[in-house]
Structure formats: structure tokens, C-alpha cells
Scaffold this active site. Structure first.
Site, short mmCIF file in Angstrom:
data_model
loop_
_atom_site.label_atom_id
_atom_site.label_comp_id
_atom_site.label_asym_id
_atom_site.label_seq_id
_atom_site.Cartn_x
_atom_site.Cartn_y
_atom_site.Cartn_z
N LYS A 1 0.42 -1.51 0.06
CA LYS A 1 0.13 -0.28 0.65
C LYS A 1 0.75 1.37 0.36
O LYS A 1 1.47 2.26 1.56
CB LYS A 1 -0.54 0.25 1.28
CG LYS A 1 -2.36 0.36 1.35
CD LYS A 1 -2.21 1.96 0.89
CE LYS A 1 -1.67 2.49 2.03
NZ LYS A 1 -2.03 4.26 1.36
N GLU B 1 9.01 1.80 11.37
CA GLU B 1 10.11 2.84 11.67
C GLU B 1 9.58 4.32 11.43
O GLU B 1 8.97 4.10 10.38
CB GLU B 1 10.68 2.68 10.15
CG GLU B 1 12.39 2.85 10.32
CD GLU B 1 12.43 4.27 9.14
OE1 GLU B 1 12.21 5.45 9.86
OE2 GLU B 1 12.33 4.78 8.25
N CYS C 1 13.31 11.23 7.89
CA CYS C 1 13.28 11.14 8.44
C CYS C 1 14.85 10.45 9.51
O CYS C 1 15.06 11.00 10.92
CB CYS C 1 12.87 9.12 8.77
SG CYS C 1 13.70 7.80 8.23
N GLU D 1 9.31 15.90 14.78
CA GLU D 1 9.67 16.24 14.03
C GLU D 1 8.95 16.86 12.76
O GLU D 1 8.12 17.10 13.08
CB GLU D 1 9.82 14.30 13.71
CG GLU D 1 10.13 14.25 12.25
CD GLU D 1 10.26 12.96 11.40
OE1 GLU D 1 11.06 12.70 10.86
OE2 GLU D 1 9.25 12.05 12.05
#
Length: 482
Positions: free
Chosen positions: A173, A248, A281, A379
Site C-alpha cells: 500500500k 520505522e 527521517c 519532527e
């Protein structure tokens, strides 16, 4: 875009349309690239059924044959490398030269690496009081792989390749903001001879297609790269069926610069954190700099940041492209506005690039933020770095570990003894010393704290995608079959 992409789902070896579609627009100029099939519960159910039907045959396929087909997929990626690069650049806005020279070759390498690792996967038999122990890695079943928009094909194949190598079937997906290369991967896999149903691609929104996939009782593994809130939702759905998950997630990685560091190297590494418009990331977005060299470091970094060329990512001279989506640009800018309201100071950048318009955000460096400020702990995932100073090694480590994340860290120092001391104390899945983004598929990859669960790479990938079995055989009890 000059490359034709079929935007229907790929389920059971066939293209499948949906009653609804969603628009896919290029972050470069906002142009409509495609209307993409919008999957939901029905498409999810069909894809899991196709994967379930294909699983016994694929699981029984020999390791050598699985590896051969994975290498054929790698060949197909290499033949279409230029097409894949332009489609991904147009779809997610990352630099074309990076896609062509680094990312797409890595996609092919993902398949070749796990094909090679599969053929050598094993564990020496061992003895227990005369009994023989034999460890094997058995295919687990249909796997749902949900991938992000910032490096769509590379991160998808980082999951797809080991899952297929392990003998599992896959439902991929892709992120709705950058779905196109996943569809091309389905074409490449089919051309390579992968049996129908072994790889399926379902497109759509996470709350619709994604939610239906992760809640399906016939799914045996779920791997997700993305945000912490979405991971919590997936974990709750997986828990109902006791499905193992690999996550992750986000990062707020530190880049520590000590006074004994090579300052040119330190500035080079800091500038690298603007790669992919900051949408990485692993990026070391929190610059932690020894106070003794902070003024010189800051002046050099500000000059280098101002010199970065921002523009169309298809231009070979461009250093920084656009952010992915209007909603994301607004999120990034919101972080900066709130940081300034909290007392932060703009050293470089500080807002959208009004000369270019659209989704271009100036590479930004913020300083003087108060301790605990949102921009220091959450973040941002955009071209925004923060700078803090420290006076002692203990203070540097405390600042580095002072978030809920633990994905990566960068340490810049001229003292190998200091490097050993500091890296031993950092909470991170990956630590780079005097370098950045050196990745080897043999190494474990993953995060600590809220940066993730599990490790991928080498045998760690097979440990997740397989049911590991130990068979113990007695030395006697055999009948004569001669």
C-alpha cells in the site's frame, strides 16, 4: 509526464479499477498527474485473498528459483531506471539526479542483495545431549507493507524484496501522495515472471485501504514506515489478530559537533541534512555544537545554506526541491512560526520561497530556542535545522538523548576516544561518526524509543518475515528402510 503509468490496482496478476479515484498532483508545479484508483475494504479483501491463494505455491518455490526471479526484477528496474527516476521526481519532488544516480540503482540492489542473502541464509546445526538442532526460516504468509511518500520506491523495495525472498506474498500500500512508481513496480515484477498474486498493489488512503488491510485476519506480517500516531493505530489493529509488526517511525536526530572536529567536514555534514528538502527521517536536524566553535560554525553554515540553489528538481543544478504537498508545507511553516513566537532567531531562510511560489520552502536554520521548545523536540520533516550549544561532553549527550525519539545520530570529532565514549551513550539505532547516510543492507536498521520497533537488514529482515523453526532430532528411533 512522458511515462505512461497505469493507476489501477494490481491484484491477483490483473489490473483492477475502483468506483472512486483520488487526484495525484506533482509538487513541482501542482499539475494533475493522474486520477488514481481509490481502494477500500473491497479491494483490500480481494488483495489479501489473492495473496493467500498464491502463498502455498510461492512458499513451496525453491530458494534458488525465488532468488532468480528477484534478480530478474532487479534487471527490469535497471532497464527502466530512467523512466522510474523521472516518474518519482515528478511525483514526489526529490532531485532527479539523486533518483537517477543513487535511489533507483539502490532499488535494484535491494532485490539483488536479498536474493543473494536468501541463498546463503542458514544456521549451523548444533548438538544437545546427542540430539541435533536444525534452525530453519519458514515463510509466514501474506504480508501488508505500508510505505511513505518521501522515498517511495526505495523504501517499498526495502520491504518487498526480503518479504518475497522469504517466501511470503505481499500486499503493498503506497502513500497516496506518491503512488506512481509502486504501480510501475507491479509491471516490472509481472514482466519478470513473478506468479499472479505474489505481489499486489492497493492504492488509496490510509483510513480506508490501509485500515482494512492491517485489520484483516489472514495477514501474517505488517511492516510500516511513517508517523508515530499512525503506527499506534496499526499496532492496535494488529494486536487483535496477534500479527507481528515492524515499524520505522519518526526521528529527531542530533548532529553533535565537538571543538576538536574538522570544521569543514562538520559544515559539509550539516548542509547534507537539507537533502530531499529535509524530508528524510534519518536527518540530523538538531545541530549540537560546542560553544567554543559555535560562532564560526554558525557563520560558515549560514553562508553555505544561503548558497544552496532551490528550484525545479529536474534541473541538474538544483540542490533543494519542493516539499511534497500543500498540507505538509503548511505544517513545516507552522513549526517555524511557532518557533519564532517562542523566542527563536532565524539565522538563514525562515519561510516559503516567495520567488518560486508553490511548495518551495527556504532552507532554514533556527537558533536561540528555549529549552524544550517544540521545534527542538518534535519532527518537522522539512528543510529546517535548529542549533544549540553545549559546554561539556555530558551536556552534549544529555541534549542528544533529550527527545522521545532514537532513530539516528551523527558525531563529528577528531578524537577517536571521544567518539567511542559518546556513541556508547547515545540512544539511536544508527550512529554515524564523521560521516552521514552510509548504509549497508548487511547492517541492522531501525530505531529506539518512539522511532520504531524491530530491525531490518540482512538476517534481521528474514527473522521478521519468517516463522523461525527449530527441529530437534534424536540419534535413534529410526527403522531400517533398506
Amino acid at each position: 509526464m512522458s511515462v505512461a503509468v497505469d493507476t489501477r490496482h494490481w491484484i491477483g496478476g490483473e489490473r483492477v479499477a475502483s468506483a472512486r479515484t483520488f487526484p495525484d498532483r506533482s509538487p513541482i508545479d501542482g499539475s494533475l498527474l493522474a486520477e488514481v484508483a481509490r481502494g477500500g475494504a473491497d479491494e483490500a479483501k480481494a488483495a489479501v485473498a489473492a495473496a493467500g491463494e498464491a502463498f502455498p505455491g510461492w512458499a513451496a518455490t525453491s530458494r534458488d528459483e525465488r532468488a532468480r526471479l528477484l534478480r530478474r526484477i532487479a534487471d527490469g528496474v535497471e532497464r527502466r531506471l530512467s523512466e522510474l527516476a523521472i516518474v518519482e521526481t515528478t511525483d514526489n519532488g526529490a532531485l532527479l539526479r539523486s533518483h537517477r544516480n543513487g535511489v533507483m540503482p539502490r532499488v535494484a540492489h535491494n532485490f539483488r542483495f536479498f536474493a543473494d542473502w536468501l541463498t546463503g541464509l542458514g544456521h549451523d546445526d548444533f548438538d544437545t545431549r546427542g540430539h541435533t538442532n536444525h534452525v530453519s526460516w519458514d515463510p509466514a504468509g501474506p504480508c501488508v507493507l505500508i510505505t511513505p511518500w518521501n522515498a517511495p520506491l526505495m523504501l517499498a523495495t526495502w520491504k518487498v524484496a526480503p518479504a518475497l525472498a522469504a517466501g511470503n506474498t505481499v500486499i503493498l500500500k503506497p502513500a497516496e501522495w506518491s503512488p506512481l512508481t509502486a504501480s510501475l513496480l507491479a509491471d516490472i515484477a509481472a514482466e519478470a515472471g513473478l506468479p499472479p498474486g505474489v505481489l499486489n498493489v492497493v492504492q488509496g488512503y490510509g483510513a480506508e485501504a490501509g485500515a482494512a488491510l492491517v485489520a484483516h485476519p489472514d495477514v501474517r506480517r505488517i511492516s510500516f514506515t511513517g508517523s508515530v500516531p499512525t503506527a499506534r493505530t496499526i499496532a492496535a489493529a494488529a494486536a487483535a489478530n496477534l500479527v507481528p509488526t515492524s515499524f520505522e517511525l519518526g526521528g529527531k536526530s542530533p548532529l553533535l559537533v565537538f571543538a576538536d572536529a574538522d570544521l569543514d567536514l562538520a559544515v559539509d555534514l550539516a548542509v547534507e541534512q537539507f537533502d530531499n528538502a529535509g524530508q528524510v527521517c534519518l536527518a540530523g536536524t538538531r545541530l549540537l555544537v560546542d560553544a567554543a566553535i559555535a560562532d564560526e560554525f554558525t557563520a560558515r553554515l549560514a553562508a553555505r545554506t544561503a548558497a544552496l540553489r532551490q528550484g525545479d528538481p529536474r534541473d541538474e543544478a538544483t540542490d533543494v526541491g519542493p516539499n511534497i504537498h500543500p498540507d505538509h508545507l503548511a505544517r513545516v511553516d507552522g513549526f517555524v512560526r511557532r518557533a519564532l513566537a517562542a523566542g527563536g532567531r532565524v539565522v538563514a531562510g525562515g519561510g516559503p520561497n516567495t520567488d518560486l511560489g508553490g511548495l518551495y520552502y527556504r532552507p532554514t536554520l533556527l537558533a536561540d530556542l528555549p529549552s524544550g521548545a517544540e521545534a527542538l523536540t518534535e519532527e518537522i520533516f522539512g528543510p529546517v535545522l535548529t542549533l544549540q550549544t553545549f559546554d561539556t561532553e555530558d551536556e552534549a549527550v544529555a541534549l542528544a538523548n533529550g527527545t522521545r525519539f532514537g532513530l539516528a545520530a551523527v558525531v563529528v570529532t577528531g578524537d577517536p576516544t571521544r567518539a567511542a565514549r559518546v556513541t556508547a551513550r547515545l540512544v539511536a539505532g544508527t550512529v554515524w561518526v564523521n560521516c552521514f547516510f552510509v548504509r549497508d543492507l548487511r547492517a541492522p536498521f531501525g530505531g529506539a524509543r518512539q522511532s520504531g520497533i524491530g530491525r531490518e537488514g540482512g538476517t534481521w529482515s528474514f527473522d521478521f518475515y519468517c516463522d523461525i523453526k527449530n527441529t530437534v532430532t534424536a540419534p535413534k528411533g529410526w527403522r531400517d528402510h533398506g
